[in-house]
Design a protein around this motif. Structure first.
Motif, PDB file in Angstrom:
ATOM      1  N   HIS A 818       0.817  -1.218   0.000  1.00 41.62           N
ATOM      2  CA  HIS A 818       0.000   0.000   0.000  1.00 41.62           C
ATOM      3  C   HIS A 818       0.847   1.263   0.000  1.00 41.62           C
ATOM      4  N   GLU A 819       2.175   1.096  -0.036  1.00 44.98           N
ATOM      5  CA  GLU A 819       3.077   2.234  -0.015  1.00 44.98           C
ATOM      6  C   GLU A 819       4.360   1.830  -0.720  1.00 44.98           C
ATOM      7  N   CYS A 820       5.099   2.820  -1.164  1.00 43.21           N
ATOM      8  CA  CYS A 820       6.367   2.534  -1.836  1.00 43.21           C
ATOM      9  C   CYS A 820       7.439   3.490  -1.325  1.00 43.21           C
ATOM     10  N   ILE A 821       8.681   3.062  -1.423  1.00 49.28           N
ATOM     11  CA  ILE A 821       9.818   3.853  -0.960  1.00 49.28           C
ATOM     12  C   ILE A 821      10.702   4.187  -2.156  1.00 49.28           C
ATOM     13  N   ILE A 822      10.963   5.480  -2.339  1.00 50.96           N
ATOM     14  CA  ILE A 822      11.889   5.874  -3.406  1.00 50.96           C
ATOM     15  C   ILE A 822      13.211   6.279  -2.774  1.00 50.96           C
ATOM     16  N   ASP A 823      14.286   5.880  -3.413  1.00 47.43           N
ATOM     17  CA  ASP A 823      15.636   6.074  -2.895  1.00 47.43           C
ATOM     18  C   ASP A 823      16.221   7.367  -3.454  1.00 47.43           C
ATOM     19  N   CYS A 824      16.626   8.280  -2.594  1.00 48.43           N
ATOM     20  CA  CYS A 824      17.136   9.583  -3.013  1.00 48.43           C
ATOM     21  C   CYS A 824      18.595   9.807  -2.618  1.00 48.43           C
ATOM     22  N   HIS A 825      19.253   8.769  -2.117  1.00 49.75           N
ATOM     23  CA  HIS A 825      20.587   9.000  -1.545  1.00 49.75           C
ATOM     24  C   HIS A 825      21.613   9.389  -2.592  1.00 49.75           C
ATOM     25  N   ALA A 826      21.425   8.943  -3.854  1.00 48.58           N
ATOM     26  CA  ALA A 826      22.434   9.211  -4.883  1.00 48.58           C
ATOM     27  C   ALA A 826      22.488  10.686  -5.268  1.00 48.58           C
ATOM     28  N   PHE A 827      21.422  11.417  -5.028  1.00 51.94           N
ATOM     29  CA  PHE A 827      21.380  12.818  -5.447  1.00 51.94           C
ATOM     30  C   PHE A 827      22.337  13.690  -4.643  1.00 51.94           C
ATOM     31  N   LYS A 828      22.685  13.235  -3.460  1.00 52.46           N
ATOM     32  CA  LYS A 828      23.637  14.005  -2.662  1.00 52.46           C
ATOM     33  C   LYS A 828      24.979  14.074  -3.370  1.00 52.46           C
ATOM     34  N   LYS A 829      25.370  12.978  -3.965  1.00 42.10           N
ATOM     35  CA  LYS A 829      26.649  12.933  -4.675  1.00 42.10           C
ATOM     36  C   LYS A 829      26.555  13.582  -6.045  1.00 42.10           C
ATOM     37  N   SER A 830      25.445  13.352  -6.743  1.00 42.98           N
ATOM     38  CA  SER A 830      25.351  13.823  -8.128  1.00 42.98           C
ATOM     39  C   SER A 830      24.981  15.291  -8.235  1.00 42.98           C
ATOM     40  N   ALA A 831      24.249  15.826  -7.229  1.00 44.74           N
ATOM     41  CA  ALA A 831      23.756  17.193  -7.370  1.00 44.74           C
ATOM     42  C   ALA A 831      23.769  17.977  -6.063  1.00 44.74           C
ATOM     43  N   ASN A 832      24.342  17.414  -5.003  1.00 45.31           N
ATOM     44  CA  ASN A 832      24.343  18.069  -3.697  1.00 45.31           C
ATOM     45  C   ASN A 832      22.920  18.335  -3.206  1.00 45.31           C
ATOM     46  N   VAL A 833      22.022  17.428  -3.538  1.00 44.97           N
ATOM     47  CA  VAL A 833      20.613  17.558  -3.149  1.00 44.97           C
ATOM     48  C   VAL A 833      20.290  16.469  -2.143  1.00 44.97           C
ATOM     49  N   THR A 834      19.692  16.868  -1.014  1.00 47.07           N
ATOM     50  CA  THR A 834      19.304  15.911   0.009  1.00 47.07           C
ATOM     51  C   THR A 834      17.817  15.594  -0.101  1.00 47.07           C
ATOM     52  N   VAL A 835      17.414  14.553   0.631  1.00 52.86           N
ATOM     53  CA  VAL A 835      15.994  14.209   0.640  1.00 52.86           C
ATOM     54  C   VAL A 835      15.188  15.334   1.281  1.00 52.86           C
ATOM     55  N   GLU A 836      15.797  16.078   2.196  1.00 52.50           N
ATOM     56  CA  GLU A 836      15.105  17.218   2.794  1.00 52.50           C
ATOM     57  C   GLU A 836      14.874  18.321   1.763  1.00 52.50           C
ATOM     58  N   ASP A 837      15.832  18.521   0.851  1.00 56.31           N
ATOM     59  CA  ASP A 837      15.639  19.505  -0.216  1.00 56.31           C
ATOM     60  C   ASP A 837      14.419  19.154  -1.055  1.00 56.31           C
ATOM     61  N   ILE A 838      14.261  17.880  -1.350  1.00 55.58           N
ATOM     62  CA  ILE A 838      13.113  17.438  -2.149  1.00 55.58           C
ATOM     63  C   ILE A 838      11.821  17.676  -1.376  1.00 55.58           C
ATOM     64  N   ALA A 839      11.838  17.353  -0.086  1.00 56.50           N
ATOM     65  CA  ALA A 839      10.645  17.540   0.747  1.00 56.50           C
ATOM     66  C   ALA A 839      10.242  19.010   0.791  1.00 56.50           C
ATOM     67  N   LYS A 840      11.215  19.917   0.927  1.00 57.48           N
ATOM     68  CA  LYS A 840      10.887  21.334   1.008  1.00 57.48           C
ATOM     69  C   LYS A 840      10.465  21.881  -0.359  1.00 57.48           C
ATOM     70  N   ARG A 841      11.009  21.360  -1.429  1.00 52.35           N
ATOM     71  CA  ARG A 841      10.603  21.820  -2.759  1.00 52.35           C
ATOM     72  C   ARG A 841       9.166  21.407  -3.068  1.00 52.35           C
ATOM     73  N   LEU A 842       8.739  20.276  -2.553  1.00 51.49           N
ATOM     74  CA  LEU A 842       7.347  19.855  -2.753  1.00 51.49           C
ATOM     75  C   LEU A 842       6.365  20.881  -2.206  1.00 51.49           C
ATOM     76  N   ILE A 843       6.766  21.634  -1.189  1.00 52.92           N
ATOM     77  CA  ILE A 843       5.896  22.664  -0.632  1.00 52.92           C
ATOM     78  C   ILE A 843       5.569  23.710  -1.689  1.00 52.92           C
ATOM     79  N   ASP A 844       6.552  24.043  -2.529  1.00 47.42           N
ATOM     80  CA  ASP A 844       6.309  25.016  -3.595  1.00 47.42           C
ATOM     81  C   ASP A 844       5.277  24.510  -4.597  1.00 47.42           C
ATOM     82  N   TYR A 845       5.142  23.207  -4.694  1.00 42.98           N
ATOM     83  CA  TYR A 845       4.123  22.615  -5.571  1.00 42.98           C
ATOM     84  C   TYR A 845       2.780  22.444  -4.856  1.00 42.98           C
TER      85      TYR A 845
END
Length: 965
Positions: A818-845
């Motif tokens: 009933h739920e799924c988990i997406i893995d965001c750990h690689a973005f820290k290395k590739s773009a200096n983006v954390t899972v928290e950055d994604i969470a806060k950007r969702l607010i803008d949407y």
């Protein structure tokens, strides 16, 4: 040529509640199934659910009941409750919820459908309301610090006891409790102490403490029977013994009385129920917990603190141990992971609306009426004991107490029978002069005329000595003096509500939290007077409507789970965990296996599982998980064998915390049973099993259900919750009972029960009507369809996001539960983006973020529930895909790695007031989704600095609050 007209069964379905609850309509369902390569919802059963857990027996649930029929049925049920004037007291009092609060908070989905403020930027409204609550408690108790509420007064006392043991310098394992504490508080403290190996002594603490060796002392102020005592000498004596002192205080009395801090108390606890929250036959209510600032890291529960955001503005978030509990697991200071937010908000608003002067008027009137009543009773020649009281009288009636109480009941008033010789009478905000006259008539005797109430009103004086009256100002912050007109109050509550994202605004895709629809029809009964005005300790013949509700709901839950009995007493999921483990321990003890104290817990388990095990006196042994996130059967078998003589239980969440149906569930249960243990199933994810699987028939011995998740009780911004437990027949005799109400556990046997785990006999009784209504309106067909729709929605999201984000855990064929988990750990290395950055950007949407970094770091756990339509799910998926493109821009050098739209998210309106210096457009910052223009959610604050808030801890309202936000 095929007809485009809907079939008759489709028309009938549209007239039922089922399609009102399930978000996707038939066409959307077909489109989503096509994306998954399926033709009908039932195809998911074969694809996703292990065949060996499926239930093939028909449910006994009635057919679907219409919304109108449910309301009519509940009205008939409520009429079986006989609501009398309650003068029982004992921590529960009638009160008046201001209509402006009832309409704009209790009955407003903007408040009751919000989730726990883990994403503080989209929770500023309820966080401010909770900060008001904390400030109110700080002012009234005089303590330096207060949390954002606990579950009830009795469990708050138990939390105070365990905190005292951690902090006290005494080496004793004994806690002393005032014999004039409320009986339910004493019972809950004894239950908690027994599992931890503490000794509880009920004493008269005012007769001296020199002969005792103890680590904690719990006092009631005023006493349960009404007496107000000077605590100074008693507290000092306890401190000389190196013990900590907890004062269980009545909040309304503290408007007039010297506060606990003035006696040098270490902890102050109590209930905020009489601040506008109905008795509701026991709950839900917000307890309070206040203490010294030096003890902040040992304090249980949630703490709201003031920090600053990226613009330097004041901003709120949960502080310190709020986040530590889940990390510390069996070393946590408490297993509590929730609170009573909605009820704390109501109590806080009650104080805001009335202000200091209004509360003094209410408290003064209650005390004056108590004095008038006492004068009249004395007029009839009866002895009113005690010389100093606030609202509660103790009347001596030798061998006549029960007879007088029966006469009072005939007159429409419930009194407290203390024993054959004594009656307790407690007055409250709703007491009228007619109530006093009616009670005088009960106590009247031949030859005595009824006193003149107006004459007495002119001559009675307060009986509280000056030394016990408070001499300091309360509620001096501007928030408690600004909103006393209904116009101002209405606008203030709206201003706060619009700062939050609740389900009335957008999907809240929190994995493990199940933010499904809380339908308006389900909510109606909580406002019915006959449900919400009942004291929890009235005679059972007055509460037949409630008894019918409990019996029918327990039958429904037994039918759905395959268990033989349920206890509705646990008033939170954490309480359900704790209670279930106590039942298992009791079972082993009765069977001569008291040495069984090992609890196996998977490494993936929610943090409350090991915390609850430790609280129940069990030792935690962690079981490894494999690369797919499943329990390692080999490791389980090895540890079960290693501890076969001491194995008590396994705690397992199913479907797993990783969002997958483990294939080996039955095998896991068999291994535990073969080695003498019992299986505790955490029912946090039972919404993925309803109508498909009965845990009690596939190996689980006990399970708790989160009614605030699976069965539609609203989360309320972080509470209330309800966590009843279901058990097999062999465990039923040990389910909780209650010292004040018979029949709470009808299966109670010769070996006794685990005791009392919550203050009220049936926990948060008034909101059980919500789950009853949901089950009745959905029926067996609707519940099964809802489960399958939830699974479909989760797999649809996983399928849409898979090309853009790795899906962390699936079964062998690529399906999730009933739920799924997406893995965001690689973005820290590739773009200096954390899972928290994604969470806060969702607010803008315009979205609340999914669950961040649980159960795996640097991931997002997404749960859409069955209530979200394809339209909303697609909007969320498009937002996630758009964010992935924004990450790709950084990866490709099209956006700066340290100055980009994700790092600055969320973007607040304050940026519009400044010169635009960011290297991307305002359109991209504020309106990344073109559909937002008509209903843009503007985050009230920028990204919050948690570290600053913890280093400069402030947990009350700042002096310049009105200017800072």
């Amino acid at each position: 040529m095929a007809s485009n007209r809907p079939r008759l069964e489709q028309l009938e379905m549209r007239g039922s509640f089922i399609p009102r609850h399930i978000g996707p309509d038939p066409r959307q369902i077909q489109a989503m199934l096509a994306e998954l390569g399926l033709s009908q919802l039932e195809d998911l059963v074969e694809k996703v659910i292990p065949a060996n857990i499926l239930n093939h027996e028909p449910l006994k649930l009635t057919e679907t009941i219409s919304e109108r029929a449910v309301i009519k049925y509940l009205r008939n049920m409520r009429e079986r409750n006989k609501v009398l004037v309650s003068m029982i007291g004992m921590g529960y009092y009638d009160t008046i919820m201001p209509a402006v609060i009832k309409r704009n908070v209790l009955e407003n989905p903007g408040w009751y459908t919000a989730y726990t403020p883990y994403q503080a930027e989209v929770s500023q409204g309820r966080l401010e309301a909770l900060l008001n609550f904390q400030q109110m408690i700080i002012d009234l108790t005089g303590m330096e610090l207060a949390n954002a509420s606990l579950l009830d007064e009795a469990t708050a006392a138990a939390e105070a006891m365990t905190m005292s043991r951690r902090l006290a310098k005494s080496s004793s394992n004994t806690v002393l409790i005032d014999q004039d504490c409320h009986p339910q508080t004493i019972a809950v403290v004894k239950t908690r102490a027994a599992s931890l190996g503490y000794r509880v002594l009920e004493i008269n603490p005012y007769a001296g403490l020199e002969q005792y060796d103890f680590f904690g002392l719990i006092l009631q102020y005023p006493g349960s029977q009404g007496e107000i005592r000077d605590l100074t000498a008693t507290v000092a004596s306890a401190h000389r013994k190196q013990a900590l002192v907890t004062v269980a205080a009545d909040l309304l009395s503290l408007v007039l009385l010297k506060p606990p801090a003035a006696f040098d108390a270490d902890i102050a606890i109590g209930s905020a129920q009489r601040f506008g929250v109905p008795m509701g036959y026991g709950g839900p209510h917000a307890a309070f917990f206040a203490t010294r600032e030096a003890f902040v890291r040992a304090m249980p529960g949630r703490l709201i603190g003031v920090s600053k955001d990226s613009h330097g503005q004041a901003a709120l978030r949960m502080a310190l141990q709020t986040r530590e509990q889940h990390i510390r697991r069996d070393k946590a200071t408490s297993n509590i992971c929730t609170s009573q937010v909605l009820l704390a908000v109501i109590a806080g608003f009650y104080a805001v609306y009335h202000g200091a002067d209004g509360l003094r008027m209410i408290a003064g009137r209650v005390h004056r009426y108590a004095r008038i009543l006492a004068a009249g009773i004395s007029h009839y020649g009866h002895e009113v004991l005690g010389h100093c009281y606030f609202d509660t009288l103790l009347v001596r009636m030798p061998n006549r107490a029960r007879r007088v109480a029966a006469r009072a009941e005939e007159a429409g008033i419930n009194l407290r029978i203390i024993d054959a010789d004594h009656i307790g009478i407690s007055l409250d905000e709703t007491t009228t002069r007619n109530d006093i006259r009616a009670l005088w008539q009960v106590f009247s005797s031949p030859g005595h005329e009824m006193p003149d109430i107006n004459a007495l009103d002119k001559i009675v004086t307060e009986c509280i000595p000056d030394a016990l009256l408070r001499d300091d100002a309360i509620l001096q912050h501007p928030v408690f003096s600004r909103y006393h007109s209904e116009t101002e109050m209405m606008r203030y509550m709206r201003k706060l509500a619009r700062r939050d994202i609740a389900l009335d605004r957008a999907m809240i895709p929190l994995g493990s939290c199940t933010m499904k629809l809380n339908a308006a029809t389900e909510m109606q009964a909580i406002s019915f007077y006959e449900f919400n005005a009942m004291h929890p300790f009235v005679p059972l013949h007055q509460a037949q409507g409630y008894q019918q509700l409990f019996a029918e709901l327990e039958d429904m839950l037994c039918d759905l789970t395959g268990f033989d009995a349920f206890s509705l007493q646990p008033n939170a999921g954490s309480q359900g965990e704790y209670t279930g483990l106590l039942v298992i321990r009791k079972f082993h003890q009765v069977n001569g296996q008291d040495q069984r104290d090992i609890c196996l817990i998977p490494a993936s388990a929610h943090g409350t599982n090991p915390a609850s095990a430790a609280l129940a006196g069990l030792k935690v042994v962690v079981v490894a998980c494999d690369e797919q996130g499943n329990i390692s059967v080999d490791d389980l078998r090895a540890k079960a064998l290693q501890h076969q003589d001491t194995l008590a239980a396994l705690m397992i969440t199913y479907p797993s915390t990783h969002g997958v149906y483990e294939q080996a569930f039955r095998q896991i249960c068999d291994i535990v049973h073969q080695h003498g243990g019992q299986v505790y199933m955490d029912g946090a994810n039972f919404n993925a099993l309803v109508g498909l699987c009965r845990p009690g028939r596939i190996g689980a011995d006990v399970a708790h259900l989160n009614l605030h998740k699976t069965f539609c009780i609203p989360h309320g911004g972080g509470g209330p919750g309800v966590g009843p437990i279901g058990v097999g027949a062999h465990l039923a005799p040990f389910l909780p009972d209650h010292p004040l109400v018979e029949g709470v556990n009808p299966a109670k046997g010769q070996y006794g029960t685990v005791g009392t785990v919550s203050a009220a006999p049936w926990g948060s009784a008034s909101i059980l009507t919500i789950s009853w209504a949901y089950i009745a309106m959905m029926g067996a067909t609707g519940l099964r369809r809802a489960t399958l729709a939830a699974i479909m929605n989760a797999n649809y999201i996983a399928r849409r996001l898979a090309p853009h984000y790795p899906i962390l855990y699936t079964d062998a064929n690529g399906w999730v539960a009933h739920e799924c988990i997406i893995d965001c750990h690689a973005f820290k290395k590739s773009a200096n983006v954390t899972v928290e950055d994604i969470a806060k950007r969702l607010i803008d949407y315009g979205f609340h973020a999914p669950t961040v970094s649980f159960p795996v770091a640097d991931t997002l756990m997404i749960e859409p529930t069955e209530s979200e339509s394809k339209t909303e799910i697609d909007r969320f998926c498009e937002a996630m895909i758009s964010i992935r493109r924004e990450i790709q821009e950084i990866e490709e050098g099209l956006a700066a790695i340290d100055n980009n739209v994700l790092h600055h998210a969320p973007h607040t309106h304050r940026l519009l007031l400044e010169e635009w210096r960011l290297p991307y457009s305002k359109q991209k910052a504020f309106f990344p989704d073109s559909d937002q223009h008509d209903d843009k959610y503007w985050p009230p604050v920028g990204r919050i600095d948690n570290v600053h808030g913890d280093r400069h801890l402030m947990c009350g309202c700042p002096a310049d609050w009105t200017e800072s936000l």
